[in-house]
Design a protein around this motif. Structure first.
Motif, PDB file in Angstrom:
ATOM      1  N   ARG A  30       0.831  -1.205   0.000  1.00  0.00           N
ATOM      2  CA  ARG A  30       0.000   0.000   0.000  1.00  0.00           C
ATOM      3  C   ARG A  30       0.871   1.263   0.000  1.00  0.00           C
ATOM      4  NH1 ARG A  30      -5.365   0.739   3.528  1.00  0.00           N
ATOM      5  NH2 ARG A  30      -5.999  -0.653   1.862  1.00  0.00           N
ATOM      6  N   SER A  31       1.954   1.250   0.744  1.00  0.00           N
ATOM      7  CA  SER A  31       2.847   2.408   0.778  1.00  0.00           C
ATOM      8  C   SER A  31       3.458   2.662  -0.593  1.00  0.00           C
ATOM      9  CB  SER A  31       3.966   2.185   1.807  1.00  0.00           C
ATOM     10  OG  SER A  31       3.429   2.056   3.107  1.00  0.00           O
ATOM     11  N   VAL A  32       3.890   1.586  -1.255  1.00  0.00           N
ATOM     12  CA  VAL A  32       4.455   1.727  -2.605  1.00  0.00           C
ATOM     13  C   VAL A  32       3.396   2.259  -3.559  1.00  0.00           C
ATOM     14  CG1 VAL A  32       5.515   0.504  -4.543  1.00  0.00           C
ATOM     15  CG2 VAL A  32       6.109  -0.129  -2.191  1.00  0.00           C
ATOM     16  N   GLY A  33       2.174   1.759  -3.433  1.00  0.00           N
ATOM     17  CA  GLY A  33       1.098   2.228  -4.295  1.00  0.00           C
ATOM     18  C   GLY A  33       0.790   3.699  -4.099  1.00  0.00           C
ATOM     19  N   LEU A  34       0.794   4.143  -2.850  1.00  0.00           N
ATOM     20  CA  LEU A  34       0.536   5.557  -2.564  1.00  0.00           C
ATOM     21  C   LEU A  34       1.643   6.444  -3.121  1.00  0.00           C
ATOM     22  CD1 LEU A  34      -0.831   5.318   1.090  1.00  0.00           C
ATOM     23  CD2 LEU A  34      -2.131   5.756  -0.999  1.00  0.00           C
ATOM     24  N   LEU A  35       2.891   6.015  -2.970  1.00  0.00           N
ATOM     25  CA  LEU A  35       4.008   6.784  -3.522  1.00  0.00           C
ATOM     26  C   LEU A  35       3.938   6.834  -5.044  1.00  0.00           C
ATOM     27  CD1 LEU A  35       6.943   5.488  -1.276  1.00  0.00           C
ATOM     28  CD2 LEU A  35       5.925   7.778  -1.257  1.00  0.00           C
ATOM     29  N   THR A  36       3.529   5.727  -5.635  1.00  0.00           N
ATOM     30  CA  THR A  36       3.412   5.672  -7.092  1.00  0.00           C
ATOM     31  C   THR A  36       2.301   6.602  -7.578  1.00  0.00           C
ATOM     32  OG1 THR A  36       4.179   3.374  -7.086  1.00  0.00           O
ATOM     33  CG2 THR A  36       3.024   4.143  -9.054  1.00  0.00           C
ATOM     34  N   GLY A  37       1.163   6.559  -6.906  1.00  0.00           N
ATOM     35  CA  GLY A  37       0.075   7.456  -7.275  1.00  0.00           C
ATOM     36  C   GLY A  37       0.462   8.912  -7.112  1.00  0.00           C
ATOM     37  N   PHE A  38       1.148   9.218  -6.013  1.00  0.00           N
ATOM     38  CA  PHE A  38       1.591  10.591  -5.760  1.00  0.00           C
ATOM     39  C   PHE A  38       2.523  11.063  -6.871  1.00  0.00           C
ATOM     40  CE2 PHE A  38       4.314  13.784  -3.784  1.00  0.00           C
ATOM     41  CZ  PHE A  38       3.380  14.595  -3.149  1.00  0.00           C
ATOM     42  N   GLY A  39       3.483  10.210  -7.242  1.00  0.00           N
ATOM     43  CA  GLY A  39       4.408  10.577  -8.316  1.00  0.00           C
ATOM     44  C   GLY A  39       3.711  10.741  -9.650  1.00  0.00           C
ATOM     45  N   ALA A  40       2.746   9.867  -9.924  1.00  0.00           N
ATOM     46  CA  ALA A  40       2.003   9.969 -11.176  1.00  0.00           C
ATOM     47  C   ALA A  40       1.222  11.281 -11.239  1.00  0.00           C
ATOM     48  CB  ALA A  40       1.056   8.782 -11.329  1.00  0.00           C
ATOM     49  N   GLY A  41       0.571  11.635 -10.134  1.00  0.00           N
ATOM     50  CA  GLY A  41      -0.169  12.897 -10.104  1.00  0.00           C
ATOM     51  C   GLY A  41       0.737  14.093 -10.302  1.00  0.00           C
ATOM     52  N   ALA A  42       1.925  14.033  -9.708  1.00  0.00           N
ATOM     53  CA  ALA A  42       2.887  15.126  -9.865  1.00  0.00           C
ATOM     54  C   ALA A  42       3.287  15.295 -11.327  1.00  0.00           C
ATOM     55  CB  ALA A  42       4.122  14.855  -9.001  1.00  0.00           C
ATOM     56  N   LEU A  43       3.540  14.168 -12.000  1.00  0.00           N
ATOM     57  CA  LEU A  43       3.960  14.264 -13.399  1.00  0.00           C
ATOM     58  C   LEU A  43       2.795  14.651 -14.299  1.00  0.00           C
ATOM     59  CD1 LEU A  43       6.468  14.072 -15.055  1.00  0.00           C
ATOM     60  CD2 LEU A  43       6.089  11.628 -15.356  1.00  0.00           C
ATOM     61  N   PHE A  44       1.580  14.237 -13.960  1.00  0.00           N
ATOM     62  CA  PHE A  44       0.396  14.699 -14.697  1.00  0.00           C
ATOM     63  C   PHE A  44       0.349  16.231 -14.701  1.00  0.00           C
ATOM     64  CE2 PHE A  44      -2.106  10.591 -14.334  1.00  0.00           C
ATOM     65  CZ  PHE A  44      -2.360  10.480 -15.688  1.00  0.00           C
ATOM     66  N   ALA A  45       0.554  16.825 -13.530  1.00  0.00           N
ATOM     67  CA  ALA A  45       0.476  18.279 -13.417  1.00  0.00           C
ATOM     68  C   ALA A  45       1.599  18.959 -14.191  1.00  0.00           C
ATOM     69  CB  ALA A  45       0.531  18.690 -11.944  1.00  0.00           C
ATOM     70  N   ALA A  46       2.801  18.401 -14.104  1.00  0.00           N
ATOM     71  CA  ALA A  46       3.930  19.004 -14.815  1.00  0.00           C
ATOM     72  C   ALA A  46       3.706  18.974 -16.320  1.00  0.00           C
ATOM     73  CB  ALA A  46       5.225  18.267 -14.460  1.00  0.00           C
ATOM     74  N   VAL A  47       3.190  17.855 -16.821  1.00  0.00           N
ATOM     75  CA  VAL A  47       2.914  17.755 -18.252  1.00  0.00           C
ATOM     76  C   VAL A  47       1.815  18.740 -18.653  1.00  0.00           C
ATOM     77  CG1 VAL A  47       1.991  16.251 -20.060  1.00  0.00           C
ATOM     78  CG2 VAL A  47       3.693  15.368 -18.458  1.00  0.00           C
ATOM     79  N   ALA A  48       0.787  18.847 -17.826  1.00  0.00           N
ATOM     80  CA  ALA A  48      -0.340  19.716 -18.167  1.00  0.00           C
ATOM     81  C   ALA A  48       0.041  21.188 -18.166  1.00  0.00           C
ATOM     82  CB  ALA A  48      -1.493  19.468 -17.190  1.00  0.00           C
ATOM     83  N   TYR A  49       0.740  21.630 -17.105  1.00  0.00           N
ATOM     84  CA  TYR A  49       0.956  23.066 -16.918  1.00  0.00           C
ATOM     85  C   TYR A  49       2.314  23.563 -17.394  1.00  0.00           C
ATOM     86  CZ  TYR A  49      -3.305  22.979 -14.205  1.00  0.00           C
ATOM     87  OH  TYR A  49      -4.608  22.830 -13.819  1.00  0.00           O
TER      88      TYR A  49
END
Length: 230
Positions: A30-49
Protein backbone atom coordinates in the motif's frame (compact mmCIF):
# COMPACT_ATOMS: atom_id res chain seq x y z
CA UNK A 1 24.17 21.68 -23.58
CA UNK A 2 26.25 20.87 -20.50
CA UNK A 3 23.41 22.15 -18.33
CA UNK A 4 20.93 19.92 -20.17
CA UNK A 5 23.18 16.90 -19.70
CA UNK A 6 23.48 17.68 -16.00
CA UNK A 7 19.77 18.07 -15.45
CA UNK A 8 19.11 14.90 -17.43
CA UNK A 9 21.50 13.07 -15.15
CA UNK A 10 19.78 14.53 -12.08
CA UNK A 11 16.43 13.30 -13.34
CA UNK A 12 17.88 9.92 -14.25
CA UNK A 13 19.38 9.54 -10.79
CA UNK A 14 15.81 9.05 -9.53
CA UNK A 15 15.94 5.58 -11.07
CA UNK A 16 19.16 4.77 -9.22
CA UNK A 17 17.73 6.01 -5.93
CA UNK A 18 14.46 4.13 -6.43
CA UNK A 19 16.31 0.96 -7.30
CA UNK A 20 18.67 1.22 -4.33
CA UNK A 21 15.76 1.84 -1.94
CA UNK A 22 13.85 -1.14 -3.32
CA UNK A 23 16.86 -3.40 -2.70
CA UNK A 24 17.24 -2.21 0.91
CA UNK A 25 13.69 -1.53 2.09
CA UNK A 26 10.64 -3.74 2.37
CA UNK A 27 7.79 -1.31 2.13
CA UNK A 28 4.19 -2.47 2.39
CA UNK A 29 2.48 -2.72 -1.01
CA UNK A 30 0.00 0.00 0.00
CA UNK A 31 2.85 2.41 0.78
CA UNK A 32 4.46 1.73 -2.61
CA UNK A 33 1.10 2.23 -4.29
CA UNK A 34 0.54 5.56 -2.56
CA UNK A 35 4.01 6.78 -3.52
CA UNK A 36 3.41 5.67 -7.09
CA UNK A 37 0.08 7.46 -7.27
CA UNK A 38 1.59 10.59 -5.76
CA UNK A 39 4.41 10.58 -8.32
CA UNK A 40 2.00 9.97 -11.18
CA UNK A 41 -0.17 12.90 -10.10
CA UNK A 42 2.89 15.13 -9.86
CA UNK A 43 3.96 14.26 -13.40
CA UNK A 44 0.40 14.70 -14.70
CA UNK A 45 0.48 18.28 -13.42
CA UNK A 46 3.93 19.00 -14.81
CA UNK A 47 2.91 17.76 -18.25
CA UNK A 48 -0.34 19.72 -18.17
CA UNK A 49 0.96 23.07 -16.92
CA UNK A 50 4.62 23.12 -17.90
CA UNK A 51 4.52 21.25 -21.19
CA UNK A 52 1.14 21.07 -22.92
CA UNK A 53 0.20 24.61 -21.91
CA UNK A 54 3.59 25.90 -23.09
CA UNK A 55 3.27 23.98 -26.35
CA UNK A 56 -0.17 25.50 -26.88
CA UNK A 57 1.23 29.00 -26.51
CA UNK A 58 4.03 28.24 -28.96
CA UNK A 59 1.73 26.70 -31.58
CA UNK A 60 -0.75 29.61 -31.44
CA UNK A 61 -3.75 27.39 -32.13
CA UNK A 62 -2.30 25.67 -35.19
CA UNK A 63 -3.40 22.22 -34.00
CA UNK A 64 0.10 20.86 -33.50
CA UNK A 65 -0.48 20.10 -29.82
CA UNK A 66 -3.42 17.77 -30.37
CA UNK A 67 -1.67 15.99 -33.21
CA UNK A 68 1.55 15.70 -31.22
CA UNK A 69 -0.19 14.26 -28.17
CA UNK A 70 -1.84 11.53 -30.25
CA UNK A 71 1.37 10.75 -32.12
CA UNK A 72 3.32 10.57 -28.86
CA UNK A 73 0.80 8.17 -27.37
CA UNK A 74 0.89 5.86 -30.38
CA UNK A 75 4.69 5.98 -30.53
CA UNK A 76 4.90 4.97 -26.88
CA UNK A 77 2.55 2.04 -27.37
CA UNK A 78 4.44 0.92 -30.46
CA UNK A 79 7.91 1.31 -28.92
CA UNK A 80 6.96 -0.59 -25.76
CA UNK A 81 5.43 -3.44 -27.73
CA UNK A 82 1.87 -3.12 -26.44
CA UNK A 83 0.63 -3.98 -29.91
CA UNK A 84 2.09 -7.45 -29.33
CA UNK A 85 0.16 -7.90 -26.05
CA UNK A 86 3.22 -9.56 -24.49
CA UNK A 87 2.69 -11.46 -21.26
CA UNK A 88 6.41 -11.30 -20.45
CA UNK A 89 6.49 -8.95 -17.46
CA UNK A 90 10.26 -8.58 -17.67
CA UNK A 91 10.13 -7.61 -21.34
CA UNK A 92 7.38 -5.04 -20.75
CA UNK A 93 9.30 -3.57 -17.82
CA UNK A 94 12.51 -3.20 -19.82
CA UNK A 95 10.75 -1.66 -22.77
CA UNK A 96 8.68 0.77 -20.74
CA UNK A 97 11.60 2.06 -18.70
CA UNK A 98 13.94 2.32 -21.67
CA UNK A 99 11.38 4.20 -23.76
CA UNK A 100 10.05 6.65 -21.18
CA UNK A 101 13.40 8.25 -20.26
CA UNK A 102 13.54 10.00 -23.64
CA UNK A 103 10.25 11.97 -23.42
CA UNK A 104 10.98 12.76 -19.76
CA UNK A 105 14.31 14.23 -20.87
CA UNK A 106 12.50 16.28 -23.53
CA UNK A 107 10.17 17.69 -20.87
CA UNK A 108 13.14 18.84 -18.81
CA UNK A 109 14.86 20.39 -21.82
CA UNK A 110 11.66 22.11 -22.93
CA UNK A 111 11.56 23.84 -19.54
CA UNK A 112 15.24 24.74 -19.84
CA UNK A 113 14.91 26.20 -23.34
CA UNK A 114 11.69 28.14 -22.73
CA UNK A 115 12.54 29.52 -19.29
CA UNK A 116 16.36 29.52 -19.48
CA UNK A 117 16.34 27.35 -16.37
CA UNK A 118 14.67 24.13 -15.30
CA UNK A 119 11.42 24.81 -13.48
CA UNK A 120 11.24 23.38 -9.96
CA UNK A 121 7.83 21.89 -10.73
CA UNK A 122 9.23 19.93 -13.69
CA UNK A 123 12.31 18.44 -12.06
CA UNK A 124 10.36 17.69 -8.87
CA UNK A 125 7.63 15.86 -10.80
CA UNK A 126 10.07 13.80 -12.86
CA UNK A 127 11.97 12.88 -9.70
CA UNK A 128 8.87 12.08 -7.63
CA UNK A 129 7.62 9.82 -10.39
CA UNK A 130 10.96 8.19 -11.21
CA UNK A 131 11.73 6.95 -7.69
CA UNK A 132 8.57 4.81 -7.17
CA UNK A 133 8.65 3.78 -10.83
CA UNK A 134 12.13 2.31 -10.35
CA UNK A 135 11.09 0.89 -6.97
CA UNK A 136 8.33 -1.17 -8.58
CA UNK A 137 10.43 -2.19 -11.58
CA UNK A 138 13.28 -3.32 -9.30
CA UNK A 139 10.94 -5.73 -7.58
CA UNK A 140 10.00 -7.21 -10.94
CA UNK A 141 13.63 -7.50 -12.04
CA UNK A 142 14.74 -9.25 -8.85
CA UNK A 143 11.83 -11.68 -9.11
CA UNK A 144 13.23 -12.74 -12.47
CA UNK A 145 16.56 -13.57 -10.87
CA UNK A 146 18.65 -10.49 -11.62
CA UNK A 147 21.30 -9.77 -9.00
CA UNK A 148 21.27 -6.47 -7.07
CA UNK A 149 24.44 -5.41 -8.90
CA UNK A 150 22.83 -6.07 -12.28
CA UNK A 151 19.73 -4.11 -11.30
CA UNK A 152 21.75 -1.08 -10.20
CA UNK A 153 23.80 -1.22 -13.40
CA UNK A 154 20.54 -1.11 -15.38
CA UNK A 155 19.44 2.03 -13.54
CA UNK A 156 22.87 3.64 -13.96
CA UNK A 157 22.60 2.92 -17.68
CA UNK A 158 19.13 4.45 -17.87
CA UNK A 159 20.34 7.53 -15.98
CA UNK A 160 23.08 7.90 -18.59
CA UNK A 161 20.52 7.49 -21.39
CA UNK A 162 18.40 10.22 -19.78
CA UNK A 163 21.41 12.56 -19.65
CA UNK A 164 22.39 11.91 -23.28
CA UNK A 165 18.76 12.27 -24.40
CA UNK A 166 18.56 15.63 -22.65
CA UNK A 167 21.74 16.79 -24.39
CA UNK A 168 20.47 15.72 -27.81
CA UNK A 169 17.06 17.27 -27.16
CA UNK A 170 18.70 20.56 -26.21
CA UNK A 171 20.74 20.58 -29.43
CA UNK A 172 17.56 19.97 -31.44
CA UNK A 173 15.25 22.39 -29.60
CA UNK A 174 17.58 25.26 -28.74
CA UNK A 175 17.26 26.91 -32.15
CA UNK A 176 14.03 25.28 -33.30
CA UNK A 177 11.06 27.32 -34.48
CA UNK A 178 8.15 27.76 -32.12
CA UNK A 179 5.99 25.45 -34.21
CA UNK A 180 8.54 22.65 -34.24
CA UNK A 181 9.18 22.98 -30.53
CA UNK A 182 5.45 22.84 -29.82
CA UNK A 183 5.15 19.63 -31.81
CA UNK A 184 8.13 17.96 -30.11
CA UNK A 185 6.90 18.92 -26.64
CA UNK A 186 3.43 17.63 -27.42
CA UNK A 187 4.78 14.30 -28.70
CA UNK A 188 6.80 13.91 -25.48
CA UNK A 189 3.74 14.82 -23.43
CA UNK A 190 1.58 12.26 -25.22
CA UNK A 191 4.11 9.52 -24.51
CA UNK A 192 4.39 10.40 -20.82
CA UNK A 193 0.63 10.68 -20.34
CA UNK A 194 0.14 7.28 -21.94
CA UNK A 195 2.74 5.70 -19.68
CA UNK A 196 1.07 7.21 -16.62
CA UNK A 197 -2.35 5.97 -17.71
CA UNK A 198 -1.27 2.46 -18.72
CA UNK A 199 1.44 1.72 -16.16
CA UNK A 200 1.66 3.85 -13.03
CA UNK A 201 -1.94 4.71 -12.19
CA UNK A 202 -3.18 1.11 -12.63
CA UNK A 203 -0.21 -0.14 -10.58
CA UNK A 204 -0.97 2.36 -7.83
CA UNK A 205 -4.63 1.31 -7.80
CA UNK A 206 -3.66 -2.36 -7.63
CA UNK A 207 -1.27 -1.85 -4.71
CA UNK A 208 -3.09 0.77 -2.66
CA UNK A 209 -6.73 0.44 -3.61
CA UNK A 210 -9.07 3.41 -4.16
CA UNK A 211 -7.00 5.66 -1.87
CA UNK A 212 -4.44 5.74 -4.69
CA UNK A 213 -6.78 8.21 -6.40
CA UNK A 214 -6.33 10.64 -3.51
CA UNK A 215 -2.57 10.19 -3.72
CA UNK A 216 -2.70 11.13 -7.40
CA UNK A 217 -4.65 14.28 -6.55
CA UNK A 218 -2.18 15.20 -3.79
CA UNK A 219 0.76 14.86 -6.18
CA UNK A 220 -1.06 16.91 -8.78
CA UNK A 221 -1.89 19.59 -6.19
CA UNK A 222 1.72 19.81 -5.02
CA UNK A 223 3.16 20.41 -8.46
CA UNK A 224 0.33 22.74 -9.40
CA UNK A 225 1.21 24.74 -6.28
CA UNK A 226 4.84 24.90 -7.39
CA UNK A 227 3.72 26.17 -10.79
CA UNK A 228 1.53 28.81 -9.18
CA UNK A 229 4.25 30.22 -6.91
CA UNK A 230 6.95 30.17 -9.58
Amino acid sequence: MIGALGWGLVAGSAFIIGGALALRLRLAPRSVGLLTGFGAGALFAAVAYELVDEAGLLSEGAGRVGIGLIVGSLLYLFATGYWEASDEELVVTFRSMAVIVVPEAVIIVGSLVNHHHVELAVISAVFLCGVPEAFIATGRLTRFGLSPKSVILIWVGLAAVCAVSAGVAYAVLNHASDGRMALVLAVAGGAVLTELATELVPEARLLAGPIAGTAVVLGFALVFGLVEVA
